[in-house]
Motif scaffolding. Structure first.
Motif, PDB file in Angstrom:
ATOM      1  N   LEU A 190      11.572  35.004  61.895  1.00 45.11           N
ATOM      2  CA  LEU A 190      11.929  34.813  60.487  1.00 45.11           C
ATOM      3  C   LEU A 190      11.471  35.995  59.640  1.00 45.11           C
ATOM      4  O   LEU A 190      12.189  36.452  58.745  1.00 45.11           O
ATOM      5  CB  LEU A 190      11.313  33.518  59.963  1.00 45.11           C
ATOM      6  N   ALA A 191      10.273  36.511  59.947  1.00 46.50           N
ATOM      7  CA  ALA A 191       9.780  37.682  59.212  1.00 46.50           C
ATOM      8  C   ALA A 191      10.674  38.894  59.461  1.00 46.50           C
ATOM      9  O   ALA A 191      10.910  39.702  58.560  1.00 46.50           O
ATOM     10  CB  ALA A 191       8.346  37.984  59.622  1.00 46.50           C
ATOM     11  N   LEU A 192      11.176  39.023  60.682  1.00 46.65           N
ATOM     12  CA  LEU A 192      12.090  40.122  60.999  1.00 46.65           C
ATOM     13  C   LEU A 192      13.373  40.014  60.193  1.00 46.65           C
ATOM     14  O   LEU A 192      13.921  41.034  59.738  1.00 46.65           O
ATOM     15  CB  LEU A 192      12.405  40.124  62.495  1.00 46.65           C
ATOM     16  N   CYS A 193      13.861  38.803  59.988  1.00 47.52           N
ATOM     17  CA  CYS A 193      15.062  38.608  59.161  1.00 47.52           C
ATOM     18  C   CYS A 193      14.837  39.132  57.747  1.00 47.52           C
ATOM     19  O   CYS A 193      15.729  39.738  57.142  1.00 47.52           O
ATOM     20  CB  CYS A 193      15.439  37.124  59.127  1.00 47.52           C
ATOM     21  N   VAL A 194      13.634  38.893  57.219  1.00 47.88           N
ATOM     22  CA  VAL A 194      13.299  39.417  55.889  1.00 47.88           C
ATOM     23  C   VAL A 194      13.262  40.940  55.925  1.00 47.88           C
ATOM     24  O   VAL A 194      13.822  41.620  55.047  1.00 47.88           O
ATOM     25  CB  VAL A 194      11.942  38.854  55.413  1.00 47.88           C
ATOM     26  N   LEU A 195      12.612  41.497  56.940  1.00 50.90           N
ATOM     27  CA  LEU A 195      12.480  42.950  57.040  1.00 50.90           C
ATOM     28  C   LEU A 195      13.838  43.635  57.151  1.00 50.90           C
ATOM     29  O   LEU A 195      14.062  44.709  56.576  1.00 50.90           O
ATOM     30  CB  LEU A 195      11.608  43.305  58.252  1.00 50.90           C
ATOM     31  N   LEU A 196      14.769  43.001  57.848  1.00 51.37           N
ATOM     32  CA  LEU A 196      16.092  43.598  58.039  1.00 51.37           C
ATOM     33  C   LEU A 196      16.920  43.623  56.762  1.00 51.37           C
ATOM     34  O   LEU A 196      17.984  44.257  56.733  1.00 51.37           O
ATOM     35  CB  LEU A 196      16.846  42.841  59.141  1.00 51.37           C
ATOM     36  N   CYS A 197      16.449  42.962  55.732  1.00 52.03           N
ATOM     37  CA  CYS A 197      17.125  43.026  54.428  1.00 52.03           C
ATOM     38  C   CYS A 197      16.803  44.322  53.689  1.00 52.03           C
ATOM     39  O   CYS A 197      17.413  44.610  52.650  1.00 52.03           O
ATOM     40  CB  CYS A 197      16.713  41.837  53.563  1.00 52.03           C
ATOM     41  N   LEU A 198      15.849  45.105  54.189  1.00 49.95           N
ATOM     42  CA  LEU A 198      15.415  46.329  53.529  1.00 49.95           C
ATOM     43  C   LEU A 198      16.156  47.537  54.112  1.00 49.95           C
ATOM     44  O   LEU A 198      16.926  47.418  55.060  1.00 49.95           O
ATOM     45  CB  LEU A 198      13.903  46.500  53.701  1.00 49.95           C
ATOM     46  N   ASN A 199      15.901  48.711  53.529  1.00 47.72           N
ATOM     47  CA  ASN A 199      16.523  49.938  54.024  1.00 47.72           C
ATOM     48  C   ASN A 199      15.881  50.368  55.349  1.00 47.72           C
ATOM     49  O   ASN A 199      14.823  49.868  55.735  1.00 47.72           O
ATOM     50  CB  ASN A 199      16.432  51.049  52.974  1.00 47.72           C
ATOM     51  N   TYR A 200      16.523  51.304  56.046  1.00 51.84           N
ATOM     52  CA  TYR A 200      16.070  51.696  57.378  1.00 51.84           C
ATOM     53  C   TYR A 200      14.653  52.264  57.370  1.00 51.84           C
ATOM     54  O   TYR A 200      13.849  51.992  58.271  1.00 51.84           O
ATOM     55  CB  TYR A 200      17.039  52.717  57.981  1.00 51.84           C
ATOM     56  N   TYR A 201      14.339  53.060  56.377  1.00 49.88           N
ATOM     57  CA  TYR A 201      12.991  53.636  56.267  1.00 49.88           C
ATOM     58  C   TYR A 201      11.959  52.522  56.204  1.00 49.88           C
ATOM     59  O   TYR A 201      10.920  52.565  56.880  1.00 49.88           O
ATOM     60  CB  TYR A 201      12.928  54.510  55.012  1.00 49.88           C
ATOM     61  N   SER A 202      12.242  51.511  55.400  1.00 46.64           N
ATOM     62  CA  SER A 202      11.294  50.409  55.231  1.00 46.64           C
ATOM     63  C   SER A 202      11.215  49.526  56.468  1.00 46.64           C
ATOM     64  O   SER A 202      10.152  48.960  56.757  1.00 46.64           O
ATOM     65  CB  SER A 202      11.702  49.557  54.018  1.00 46.64           C
ATOM     66  N   GLY A 231       6.279  47.139  41.377  1.00 44.94           N
ATOM     67  CA  GLY A 231       6.184  47.356  39.932  1.00 44.94           C
ATOM     68  C   GLY A 231       6.114  48.829  39.568  1.00 44.94           C
ATOM     69  O   GLY A 231       6.793  49.288  38.643  1.00 44.94           O
ATOM     70  N   LEU A 232       5.310  49.589  40.301  1.00 36.97           N
ATOM     71  CA  LEU A 232       5.189  51.021  40.010  1.00 36.97           C
ATOM     72  C   LEU A 232       6.490  51.770  40.309  1.00 36.97           C
ATOM     73  O   LEU A 232       6.765  52.803  39.696  1.00 36.97           O
ATOM     74  CB  LEU A 232       4.046  51.631  40.830  1.00 36.97           C
ATOM     75  N   ALA A 233       7.265  51.264  41.254  1.00 28.51           N
ATOM     76  CA  ALA A 233       8.523  51.920  41.613  1.00 28.51           C
ATOM     77  C   ALA A 233       9.647  51.626  40.627  1.00 28.51           C
ATOM     78  O   ALA A 233      10.701  52.279  40.676  1.00 28.51           O
ATOM     79  CB  ALA A 233       8.952  51.488  43.021  1.00 28.51           C
ATOM     80  N   ALA A 234       9.450  50.658  39.727  1.00 25.26           N
ATOM     81  CA  ALA A 234      10.488  50.327  38.743  1.00 25.26           C
ATOM     82  C   ALA A 234      10.695  51.490  37.773  1.00 25.26           C
ATOM     83  O   ALA A 234       9.770  52.259  37.486  1.00 25.26           O
ATOM     84  CB  ALA A 234      10.098  49.068  37.979  1.00 25.26           C
ATOM     85  N   GLU A 235      11.911  51.611  37.284  1.00 29.11           N
ATOM     86  CA  GLU A 235      12.204  52.645  36.296  1.00 29.11           C
ATOM     87  C   GLU A 235      11.447  52.376  35.001  1.00 29.11           C
ATOM     88  O   GLU A 235      11.190  51.219  34.640  1.00 29.11           O
ATOM     89  CB  GLU A 235      13.703  52.685  36.007  1.00 29.11           C
ATOM     90  N   ALA A 294      10.860  50.209  49.712  1.00 26.53           N
ATOM     91  CA  ALA A 294      11.967  49.257  49.614  1.00 26.53           C
ATOM     92  C   ALA A 294      12.806  49.500  48.363  1.00 26.53           C
ATOM     93  O   ALA A 294      14.014  49.259  48.355  1.00 26.53           O
ATOM     94  CB  ALA A 294      11.424  47.827  49.607  1.00 26.53           C
ATOM     95  N   ILE A 295      12.174  50.011  47.308  1.00 26.19           N
ATOM     96  CA  ILE A 295      12.888  50.302  46.059  1.00 26.19           C
ATOM     97  C   ILE A 295      13.481  51.708  46.069  1.00 26.19           C
ATOM     98  O   ILE A 295      14.647  51.925  45.723  1.00 26.19           O
ATOM     99  CB  ILE A 295      11.939  50.155  44.848  1.00 26.19           C
ATOM    100  N   LYS A 296      12.697  52.672  46.514  1.00 23.31           N
ATOM    101  CA  LYS A 296      13.075  54.086  46.399  1.00 23.31           C
ATOM    102  C   LYS A 296      13.736  54.673  47.644  1.00 23.31           C
ATOM    103  O   LYS A 296      14.338  55.731  47.585  1.00 23.31           O
ATOM    104  CB  LYS A 296      11.833  54.920  46.058  1.00 23.31           C
TER     105      LYS A 296
END
Length: 299
Positions: A116-128, A45-49, A170-172
């Motif tokens: 399964l949790a790793l599959c979720v994590l891999l949907c994010l950017n490399y930093y995340s 929420g805080l990362a939203a524009e 994940a947002i920024k």
């Protein structure tokens, strides 16, 4: 038996305290999953524009991740504590403690949860991805802390609030530490409040078995400690808000959280397990209040 046993275990707030003292109807309580998920929502929420709603797809993705990692945490906790659980009537029927599931089967099940949790994590950017993977050591070692320190709730806070860092990245694409660190600290202080309250349900069993908690460390001074943690949480939230230009609704929510925590601590009876459970469960309201304030503040 494997799936049904651990499905039940995944809803138990086992990683929130050395041993859950709640009666059977609470066994499916989702409180632990909410308390893991809500710091993620704050950060997203805080990362939203400014003027925009949070990214609902990311909120959903983190919701799935929180559910999976909460379940994995419970599985790990039950694996570490299977010998202790046998000694307490209310935990003796857990699948591992009761012998319904072998240690090998639990490892297989844990592998499935983490995959399964790793599959979720891999949907994010490399930093995340790297940042998220770094939390796994905390998830694995937290259940051991109650054997060696009276501050396992602090380690739980470091673990449960990792989403305060991960949601923003994940947002920024990376962390803005002037916002993320105060938010993370606020979450850690919050965890010390609600899990110390939770641990007071288990004082007698903890002494009997020989495990440690902040409830045993603070004893009759618990309310003073909880007040200090609450004040630190509120100041940290204000710092995070200032550093990301939050507006009046956000600070109104922080004030409402302060009032909620003050009432919670003032009316708490640390010697009544039912009251401790009620106060613990009410902390979901704290998290929802802050998320609401963040969203309205952005708009």
């Amino acid at each position: 038996p494997l799936a049904s046993g651990f499905a039940k275990a995944a809803g138990v707030p086992a990683a929130l305290s050395p041993f859950p003292s709640s009666p059977p109807p609470r066994a499916l309580s989702p409180s632990g999953t909410w308390l893991l998920y809500l710091p993620c929502t704050w950060s997203i929420g805080l990362a939203a524009e400014q003027g925009c709603l949070p990214d609902w797809q990311m909120l959903s993705l983190f919701g799935v991740g929180a559910l999976l990692m909460r379940g994995a945490g419970c599985t790990i906790n039950d694996m570490w504590d299977r010998d202790y659980d046998k000694k307490v009537a209310r935990t003796a029927n857990r699948p591992l403690a009761a012998g319904d599931i072998s240690t090998f089967q639990s490892f297989v099940f844990l592998g499935g949860q983490l995959s399964l949790a790793l599959c979720v994590l891999l949907c994010l950017n490399y930093y995340s991805i790297v940042l998220g993977a770094a939390s796994l050591s905390l998830v694995i070692t937290y259940p051991l802390m109650k054997r060696i320190t009276y501050w396992p709730q602090l380690v739980l806070g470091l673990t449960f609030n990792w989403g305060a860092l991960l949601g923003w990245s994940a947002i920024k694409g990376s962390c803005e530490w002037s916002v993320c660190l105060p938010l993370y600290l606020a979450g850690v202080m919050w965890t010390l409040v609600y899990d110390t309250i939770y641990a007071h349900q288990d004082k007698k069993d903890d002494i009997m078995i020989g495990v440690k908690s902040t409830a045993l460390q603070f004893k009759d001074d618990t309310k003073q400690w909880l007040s200090g943690f609450s004040l630190a949480m509120l100041l940290s939230l204000c710092m995070a808000g200032v550093n990301c230009n939050q507006t009046f609704p956000y600070y109104s929510a922080v004030a409402a959280i302060g009032a909620h925590l003050a009432h919670q601590i003032y009316t708490l009876d640390i010697d009544k397990p039912e009251d401790c459970w009620k106060k613990f469960a009410s902390n979901r309201t704290v998290g929802v209040l802050l998320f609401t304030g963040i969203v309205l503040g952005n708009l």
